[in-house]
Write a protein that holds these residues in place. Structure first.
Motif, PDB file in Angstrom:
ATOM      1  N   ASP A 116       0.829  -1.208   0.000  1.00  0.00           N
ATOM      2  CA  ASP A 116       0.000   0.000   0.000  1.00  0.00           C
ATOM      3  C   ASP A 116       0.866   1.261   0.000  1.00  0.00           C
ATOM      4  O   ASP A 116       0.585   2.214  -0.722  1.00  0.00           O
ATOM      5  N   ALA A 117       1.918   1.267   0.810  1.00  0.00           N
ATOM      6  CA  ALA A 117       2.793   2.444   0.869  1.00  0.00           C
ATOM      7  C   ALA A 117       3.501   2.668  -0.468  1.00  0.00           C
ATOM      8  O   ALA A 117       3.603   3.802  -0.938  1.00  0.00           O
ATOM      9  N   LEU A 118       3.956   1.591  -1.078  1.00  0.00           N
ATOM     10  CA  LEU A 118       4.672   1.725  -2.349  1.00  0.00           C
ATOM     11  C   LEU A 118       3.739   2.062  -3.512  1.00  0.00           C
ATOM     12  O   LEU A 118       4.209   2.452  -4.583  1.00  0.00           O
ATOM     13  N   ASP A 119       2.440   1.931  -3.307  1.00  0.00           N
ATOM     14  CA  ASP A 119       1.473   2.364  -4.324  1.00  0.00           C
ATOM     15  C   ASP A 119       1.294   3.882  -4.319  1.00  0.00           C
ATOM     16  O   ASP A 119       0.680   4.433  -5.226  1.00  0.00           O
ATOM     17  N   GLN A 120       1.841   4.546  -3.299  1.00  0.00           N
ATOM     18  CA  GLN A 120       1.729   6.007  -3.191  1.00  0.00           C
ATOM     19  C   GLN A 120       2.810   6.678  -4.038  1.00  0.00           C
ATOM     20  O   GLN A 120       3.820   6.064  -4.381  1.00  0.00           O
ATOM     21  N   ASP A 121       2.599   7.942  -4.316  1.00  0.00           N
ATOM     22  CA  ASP A 121       3.572   8.734  -5.073  1.00  0.00           C
ATOM     23  C   ASP A 121       4.589   9.305  -4.076  1.00  0.00           C
ATOM     24  O   ASP A 121       4.373  10.369  -3.503  1.00  0.00           O
ATOM     25  N   LEU A 122       5.669   8.557  -3.856  1.00  0.00           N
ATOM     26  CA  LEU A 122       6.673   8.934  -2.864  1.00  0.00           C
ATOM     27  C   LEU A 122       7.976   9.344  -3.546  1.00  0.00           C
ATOM     28  O   LEU A 122       8.278   8.868  -4.644  1.00  0.00           O
ATOM     29  N   PRO A 123       8.761  10.189  -2.870  1.00  0.00           N
ATOM     30  CA  PRO A 123      10.073  10.559  -3.427  1.00  0.00           C
ATOM     31  C   PRO A 123      10.946   9.317  -3.623  1.00  0.00           C
ATOM     32  O   PRO A 123      10.862   8.358  -2.840  1.00  0.00           O
TER      33      PRO A 123
END
Length: 154
Positions: A116-123
């Motif tokens: 779920d976290a890696l599905d986010q738009d993260l730096p």
């Protein structure tokens, strides 16, 4: 196009969620490790508990570097229920197999949290760190599952 502020909030939410999951995981590995009879598994579980604490520290450091200093140090309700269930199984004499089943269920939650976290738009640097942590989580999940399966076959 998302603003920098919304991206910052998205990252904060993702990392705070992972921190809660890692806290659950850290406590779960420690609790189950205390009840395991197999000494090798016991050592592995206690080492994994420390690894999860280290992962939490890495994520908290990212938040601190981004000006977030109010980090909740509480796990999730699901994690608490898993630990209570694991303690109950140990007290009822469920043995190492039952404890490993509980641990694998907890690891399923950790796998989902990282996905779920890696599905986010993260730096990119945050994504790289999460991907490294996720690889470890997946390996730990497989280790727990394979040992559970070996015990089930006995």
């Amino acid at each position: 196009m998302p603003t920098d502020t919304s991206k910052q909030h998205e990252m904060e939410r993702a990392l705070n969620s992972l921190i809660s999951t890692l806290l659950d995981s850290q406590k779960g590995f420690a609790d189950i490790g205390e009840h395991l009879k197999d000494e090798t598994l016991k050592r592995y579980f206690l080492a994994e508990s420390l690894k999860r604490a280290s992962f939490r520290g890495d994520l908290e450091e990212i938040l601190h570097q981004n000006g977030v200093h109010d980090i909740k140090e509480s796990g999730t309700t699901t994690g608490t229920l898993h630990r209570v269930w694991g303690d109950l199984k140990a007290k009822l004499g469920g043995g190492d197999h039952a404890l490993l089943q509980t641990a694998e269920q907890g690891e399923d939650e950790a796998k989902k949290a990282y996905k779920d976290a890696l599905d986010q738009d993260l730096p990119l640097p945050v994504r790289q760190l999460l991907a490294e942590q996720q690889a470890h989580i997946l390996t730990a999940h497989d280790y727990v599952r394979s040992h559970r399966d070996v015990l089930a076959a006995k």
